[in-house]
Design a protein around this motif. Structure first.
Motif, mmCIF file in Angstrom:
data_model
loop_
_atom_site.group_PDB
_atom_site.id
_atom_site.type_symbol
_atom_site.label_atom_id
_atom_site.label_comp_id
_atom_site.label_asym_id
_atom_site.label_seq_id
_atom_site.Cartn_x
_atom_site.Cartn_y
_atom_site.Cartn_z
ATOM 1 N N ILE A 52 0.846 -1.203 0.000
ATOM 2 C CA ILE A 52 0.000 0.000 0.000
ATOM 3 C C ILE A 52 0.874 1.243 0.000
ATOM 4 O O ILE A 52 0.633 2.196 -0.758
ATOM 5 N N ILE A 53 1.914 1.241 0.829
ATOM 6 C CA ILE A 53 2.841 2.381 0.863
ATOM 7 C C ILE A 53 3.516 2.552 -0.491
ATOM 8 O O ILE A 53 3.609 3.665 -1.016
ATOM 9 N N GLY A 54 3.994 1.458 -1.071
ATOM 10 C CA GLY A 54 4.624 1.523 -2.386
ATOM 11 C C GLY A 54 3.667 2.038 -3.443
ATOM 12 O O GLY A 54 4.040 2.849 -4.300
ATOM 13 N N TRP A 55 2.450 1.602 -3.373
ATOM 14 C CA TRP A 55 1.417 2.028 -4.327
ATOM 15 C C TRP A 55 1.154 3.523 -4.187
ATOM 16 O O TRP A 55 1.027 4.233 -5.182
ATOM 17 N N LEU A 56 1.113 4.002 -2.944
ATOM 18 C CA LEU A 56 0.838 5.423 -2.687
ATOM 19 C C LEU A 56 2.022 6.325 -3.054
ATOM 20 O O LEU A 56 1.835 7.469 -3.471
ATOM 21 N N LEU A 57 3.214 5.836 -2.870
ATOM 22 C CA LEU A 57 4.387 6.658 -3.163
ATOM 23 C C LEU A 57 4.471 7.036 -4.640
ATOM 24 O O LEU A 57 4.922 8.122 -4.980
ATOM 25 N N ALA A 119 8.114 -2.727 -3.401
ATOM 26 C CA ALA A 119 8.322 -2.733 -4.851
ATOM 27 C C ALA A 119 7.134 -3.350 -5.576
ATOM 28 O O ALA A 119 6.750 -2.899 -6.658
ATOM 29 N N ILE A 120 6.525 -4.370 -4.976
ATOM 30 C CA ILE A 120 5.329 -4.969 -5.569
ATOM 31 C C ILE A 120 4.207 -3.940 -5.622
ATOM 32 O O ILE A 120 3.479 -3.840 -6.616
ATOM 33 N N GLY A 121 4.080 -3.155 -4.582
ATOM 34 C CA GLY A 121 3.073 -2.087 -4.564
ATOM 35 C C GLY A 121 3.289 -1.101 -5.695
ATOM 36 O O GLY A 121 2.339 -0.657 -6.345
ATOM 37 N N LEU A 122 4.549 -0.770 -5.959
ATOM 38 C CA LEU A 122 4.868 0.112 -7.078
ATOM 39 C C LEU A 122 4.463 -0.515 -8.404
ATOM 40 O O LEU A 122 3.882 0.140 -9.267
ATOM 41 N N SER A 123 4.787 -1.780 -8.554
ATOM 42 C CA SER A 123 4.442 -2.485 -9.794
ATOM 43 C C SER A 123 2.934 -2.511 -9.996
ATOM 44 O O SER A 123 2.444 -2.302 -11.114
ATOM 45 N N LEU A 124 2.212 -2.749 -8.924
ATOM 46 C CA LEU A 124 0.751 -2.791 -9.028
ATOM 47 C C LEU A 124 0.182 -1.415 -9.367
ATOM 48 O O LEU A 124 -0.823 -1.310 -10.076
ATOM 49 N N ALA A 125 0.828 -0.360 -8.895
ATOM 50 C CA ALA A 125 0.387 0.995 -9.245
ATOM 51 C C ALA A 125 0.582 1.246 -10.739
ATOM 52 O O ALA A 125 -0.280 1.825 -11.401
ATOM 53 N N MET A 126 1.721 0.785 -11.276
ATOM 54 C CA MET A 126 1.980 0.964 -12.708
ATOM 55 C C MET A 126 1.002 0.153 -13.553
ATOM 56 O O MET A 126 0.654 0.546 -14.655
#
Length: 186
Positions: A52-57, A119-126
């Motif tokens: 969630i944090i990765g996704w929000l960042l 990093a998974i959160g970032l990938s899911l955001a992309m």
């Protein structure tokens, strides 16, 4: 994103936390129900929160963080693992005095084992995936596997005794090295 993909990712992310749970239990630190709960709950909670944090960042800030996240995990795991090894080698030392299911040690281990989830959160955001469903599954699977590996670790403890403190410390250092090498060279 398919459920099977989320489960596969969740199991992969949970392996570091499961290994630390195994080490903690086999070294004698997760003996009571409260310690088992704290360990599995915190690993699951951090694995839930980090995507969630990765996704929000978002992409812009994380490109900076991605360049040092592996170093953070390496230092945290190396510190805790190194102390366990030194405690196991020194015959006059009692045993590693920091219960990994309490305090700052718990937080350090939780962060170190869940940085990949960021990093998974970032990938899911992309990929424009809704983050809540995968995050819940990641957290639940991590907590469950941690609990299972605690039980396995309790059985290992009886056969290995104090040597497990050294082995456990080396495993933590190894996990930190794997994270570092994976991020630096792959």
């Amino acid at each position: 994103m398919e459920l099977l993909e989320i489960i596969t990712i969740s199991i992969g992310l949970a392996m570091d936390a499961a290994a630390v749970s195994l080490v903690a239990a086999s070294a004698g630190y997760a003996g009571n129900i409260r310690a088992k709960f704290r360990l599995s709950f915190h690993f699951g909670l951090f694995q839930f929160l980090m995507p969630i944090i990765g996704w929000l960042l978002g992409i812009s800030f994380v490109s900076y963080f991605a360049s040092i996240d592996h170093w953070i995990a390496f230092v945290l795991l190396g510190f805790v693992g190194g102390r366990m090894v030194l405690s196991g080698i020194n015959p006059e030392a009692e045993s590693y005095s920091k219960d990994p299911s309490k305090g700052l040690t718990m937080v350090m281990l939780s962060i170190a084992t869940s940085i990949d989830a960021l990093a998974i959160g970032l990938s899911l955001a992309m990929l424009e995936v809704n983050i809540w469903y995968p995050s819940v599954i990641i957290g639940v699977i991590t907590a469950t596997l941690s609990l299972i590996f605690i039980q396995i670790g309790k059985r290992i403890k009886s056969s290995l005794g104090k040597r497990m403190e050294i082995i456990g410390g080396l495993i933590l250092i190894g996990i930190g090295l794997r994270i570092l090498i994976t991020h630096l060279y792959y």
